[in-house]
Design a protein around this motif. Structure first.
Motif, mmCIF file in Angstrom:
data_model
loop_
_atom_site.group_PDB
_atom_site.id
_atom_site.type_symbol
_atom_site.label_atom_id
_atom_site.label_comp_id
_atom_site.label_asym_id
_atom_site.label_seq_id
_atom_site.Cartn_x
_atom_site.Cartn_y
_atom_site.Cartn_z
ATOM 1 N N GLY A 85 0.766 -1.278 -0.062
ATOM 2 C CA GLY A 85 0.161 0.149 -0.009
ATOM 3 C C GLY A 85 0.917 1.291 0.006
ATOM 4 N N GLU A 86 2.190 1.220 0.161
ATOM 5 C CA GLU A 86 2.954 2.401 0.003
ATOM 6 C C GLU A 86 2.860 3.122 -1.352
ATOM 7 O OE1 GLU A 86 6.711 2.487 3.013
ATOM 8 O OE2 GLU A 86 6.958 1.382 1.312
ATOM 9 N N PRO A 87 2.823 4.424 -1.360
ATOM 10 C CA PRO A 87 2.832 5.068 -2.731
ATOM 11 C C PRO A 87 4.176 4.975 -3.306
ATOM 12 C CG PRO A 87 2.972 6.589 -0.901
ATOM 13 C CD PRO A 87 2.855 5.175 -0.250
ATOM 14 N N VAL A 88 4.304 5.121 -4.673
ATOM 15 C CA VAL A 88 5.542 4.912 -5.468
ATOM 16 C C VAL A 88 5.582 6.099 -6.313
ATOM 17 C CG1 VAL A 88 6.624 3.672 -6.955
ATOM 18 C CG2 VAL A 88 5.682 2.243 -5.243
ATOM 19 N N ALA A 89 6.525 6.868 -6.528
ATOM 20 C CA ALA A 89 6.900 7.851 -7.479
ATOM 21 C C ALA A 89 7.673 7.273 -8.528
ATOM 22 C CB ALA A 89 7.278 9.124 -6.951
ATOM 23 N N ILE A 90 7.222 7.650 -9.578
ATOM 24 C CA ILE A 90 7.962 7.202 -11.193
ATOM 25 C C ILE A 90 8.604 8.447 -11.646
ATOM 26 C CG2 ILE A 90 8.007 5.816 -13.165
ATOM 27 C CD1 ILE A 90 5.738 4.335 -11.650
ATOM 28 N N VAL A 91 9.938 8.603 -11.999
ATOM 29 C CA VAL A 91 10.304 9.881 -12.671
ATOM 30 C C VAL A 91 10.785 9.130 -14.022
ATOM 31 C CG1 VAL A 91 12.157 11.472 -12.839
ATOM 32 C CG2 VAL A 91 11.304 10.815 -10.555
ATOM 33 N N VAL A 120 0.315 5.938 -7.170
ATOM 34 C CA VAL A 120 1.445 6.295 -7.855
ATOM 35 C C VAL A 120 1.319 7.940 -8.159
ATOM 36 C CG1 VAL A 120 2.422 6.218 -10.524
ATOM 37 C CG2 VAL A 120 1.425 4.042 -9.165
ATOM 38 N N ILE A 121 2.452 8.225 -8.121
ATOM 39 C CA ILE A 121 2.828 9.858 -8.444
ATOM 40 C C ILE A 121 3.957 9.590 -9.772
ATOM 41 C CG2 ILE A 121 3.759 11.968 -7.750
ATOM 42 C CD1 ILE A 121 3.443 10.849 -4.886
ATOM 43 N N ALA A 122 3.343 10.182 -10.913
ATOM 44 C CA ALA A 122 4.292 10.167 -12.069
ATOM 45 C C ALA A 122 4.783 11.604 -12.193
ATOM 46 C CB ALA A 122 3.179 9.830 -13.122
ATOM 47 N N VAL A 123 5.987 11.233 -12.794
ATOM 48 C CA VAL A 123 6.728 12.525 -13.295
ATOM 49 C C VAL A 123 7.458 12.633 -14.308
ATOM 50 C CG1 VAL A 123 8.462 14.232 -12.123
ATOM 51 C CG2 VAL A 123 7.207 12.862 -10.572
ATOM 52 N N ASP A 124 7.125 13.541 -15.048
ATOM 53 C CA ASP A 124 7.909 13.538 -16.506
ATOM 54 C C ASP A 124 7.793 15.100 -16.912
ATOM 55 O OD1 ASP A 124 8.478 11.200 -18.775
ATOM 56 O OD2 ASP A 124 8.303 13.276 -19.542
ATOM 57 N N ALA A 125 8.764 15.272 -17.652
ATOM 58 C CA ALA A 125 8.731 16.750 -18.393
ATOM 59 C C ALA A 125 7.960 16.848 -19.649
ATOM 60 C CB ALA A 125 10.302 17.249 -18.861
ATOM 61 N N ALA A 144 -0.003 13.250 -11.096
ATOM 62 C CA ALA A 144 1.139 13.372 -12.435
ATOM 63 C C ALA A 144 1.647 15.061 -12.506
ATOM 64 C CB ALA A 144 0.334 13.157 -13.855
ATOM 65 N N TRP A 145 2.974 15.222 -12.483
ATOM 66 C CA TRP A 145 3.529 16.426 -12.466
ATOM 67 C C TRP A 145 4.944 16.350 -13.047
ATOM 68 C CZ3 TRP A 145 -0.079 19.001 -9.934
ATOM 69 C CH2 TRP A 145 -0.718 18.428 -8.984
ATOM 70 N N THR A 146 5.184 17.560 -13.587
ATOM 71 C CA THR A 146 6.343 17.757 -14.221
ATOM 72 C C THR A 146 7.481 18.002 -13.036
ATOM 73 O OG1 THR A 146 6.175 20.169 -13.965
ATOM 74 C CG2 THR A 146 5.419 19.232 -16.182
ATOM 75 N N PRO A 147 8.674 17.779 -13.240
ATOM 76 C CA PRO A 147 9.680 17.914 -12.064
ATOM 77 C C PRO A 147 9.696 18.961 -11.459
ATOM 78 C CG PRO A 147 10.697 16.743 -13.920
ATOM 79 C CD PRO A 147 9.327 17.432 -14.522
ATOM 80 N N GLU A 148 9.310 20.189 -12.041
ATOM 81 C CA GLU A 148 9.246 21.674 -11.336
ATOM 82 C C GLU A 148 7.812 21.544 -10.530
ATOM 83 O OE1 GLU A 148 11.593 21.718 -14.780
ATOM 84 O OE2 GLU A 148 9.484 21.194 -14.528
ATOM 85 N N GLN A 149 6.930 21.135 -11.293
ATOM 86 C CA GLN A 149 5.658 21.078 -10.481
ATOM 87 C C GLN A 149 5.841 20.205 -9.041
ATOM 88 O OE1 GLN A 149 3.016 19.612 -13.270
ATOM 89 N NE2 GLN A 149 2.374 21.818 -14.132
#
Length: 366
Positions: free
Chosen positions: A194-200, A220-225, A241-246
């Motif tokens: 159940g832990e959240p996972v961020a993916i860059v 899931v937290i999704a990160v991409d430019a 879902a965020w950009t790296p800056e966000q």
């Protein structure tokens, strides 16, 4: 036998590849399989960044080389010593054979097989040598597979049998994108239930990590430019879902962060998004001369862990069937990785599309 395949003539030709034409479709001679080998009729093959890295010279390999390493097909002939795979079986090709005897193979996937890695570096099969030639001259194998062709001879230890109910266009992607991305989450990170996972990095491997994380119950937290990749990540079930800056502006932190872009800036982003006590898993393959900068004090003061993971720290014989079962159960929509189809003669254009950053997995079907 005579086959047709996409041969990389030399690495490092400049883009656009549709003009420099590093790949040529040509007729080749394929030798009979040895005692521990299989003749496989290729049904589908994915075009992966690891193929592009050989084309553009970031991952030096011997040339000329028949490219392609992420594929599925049907066994047409088995060597005399092969007992557990038969003619007509559908198999997934994997790009790192495991000999089962070296010290690395005893690490439950943590380290890549020593013999398999050495054979891959030489452009040979695990049993030694090449089974490919063109007008009498040897052609190197790519990662023990050379799947951009209608047939391949591979070592038995380079394939995993899957049920025939798993279609080839799904099965092909289990052998690289899903093994690597999914394994980074499930094998390398130590993630808890159940832990959240961020993916860059939301290319094929990163999106596969997203799909596997969601299939196994992780937010899931999704990160991409690239905005289009963020939109696709949301459609695939990403909770954020965020950009790296966000992500930086919002103070995003996660106990597990997977870096799947293969770029030093992405590694730095992944480290910055990792919570105190958390784990940063890097599974991308950057240039050999790439360098990143992270504060070592943070590693100590926040009890951080940084883990490198090759092929998702996977044992293909164990993990591919598990992913196939997730797909059969309707929990792992591997089809969402497919961003395009490629005609057999359009390999150079496909490499160009991948280099442009917009493609996830393009498929060649035979």
């Amino acid at each position: 036998m005579r086959i047709t395949g996409a041969v990389l003539e030399e690495s490092g030709r400049p883009g656009p590849f549709a003009e420099s034409l590093p790949l040529t479709v040509d007729e080749l001679d394929l030798a009979e399989p040895g005692p521990t080998e299989l003749l496989v009729r290729i049904e589908a093959a994915g075009i992966c960044h690891s193929d592009l890295s050989v084309v553009d010279g970031n991952r030096p390999r011997p040339t000329p080389m028949l490219l392609g390493h992420e594929a599925a097909g049907v066994v047409e002939r088995a060597g005399a010593e092969v007992r557990d795979v038969r003619e007509g079986d559908r198999v997934v090709l994997t790009f790192l054979p495991r000999c089962g005897d070296c010290a690395a193979c005893a690490t439950d996937g943590r380290l890549p097989c020593e013999r398999g890695s050495a054979a891959n570096g030489r452009g040979e099969l695990l049993g030694g040598g090449t089974r490919l030639s063109r007008r009498g001259e040897p052609i190197a194998h790519h990662l023990g597979a050379s799947a951009f062709a209608d047939h391949a001879v591979v070592d038995r230890r380079s394939v995993v049998k899957v049920p025939s109910t798993v279609p080839p266009e799904v099965a092909a992607l289990l052998g690289c994108a899903v093994l690597t991305g999914g394994g980074a989450v499930l094998n390398a990170s130590g993630v808890r239930d159940g832990e959240p996972v961020a993916i860059v990095g939301l290319g094929g491997v990163g999106t596969a990590a997203l799909l596997v994380a969601r299939a196994t119950g992780h937010p899931v937290i999704a990160v991409d430019a690239v905005e289009s990749k963020l939109a696709h990540a949301r459609a695939c079930g990403a909770d954020e879902a965020w950009t790296p800056e966000q992500a930086a502006e919002r103070g995003v932190r996660a106990p597990v962060v997977v870096e799947a872009a293969g770029h030093p800036a992405a590694f730095e982003t992944a480290f910055a998004l990792t919570a105190a006590g958390g784990t940063t898993v890097t599974v991308g393959l950057p240039r050999a001369d790439a360098r990143s900068s992270i504060p070592p004090l943070t590693v100590t003061s926040e009890a951080r862990t940084v883990v490198g993971s090759y092929l998702g720290s996977s044992v293909p014989a164990r993990d591919v069937p598990a992913y196939a079962d997730l797909w059969l159960d309707g929990r792992l929509p591997v089809e969402r990785l497919v961003s395009g189809r490629v005609a057999r003669g359009d390999n150079n254009r496909a490499m160009e599309a991948l280099a442009g950053g917009g493609a996830l997995r393009q498929l060649i079907t035979f």
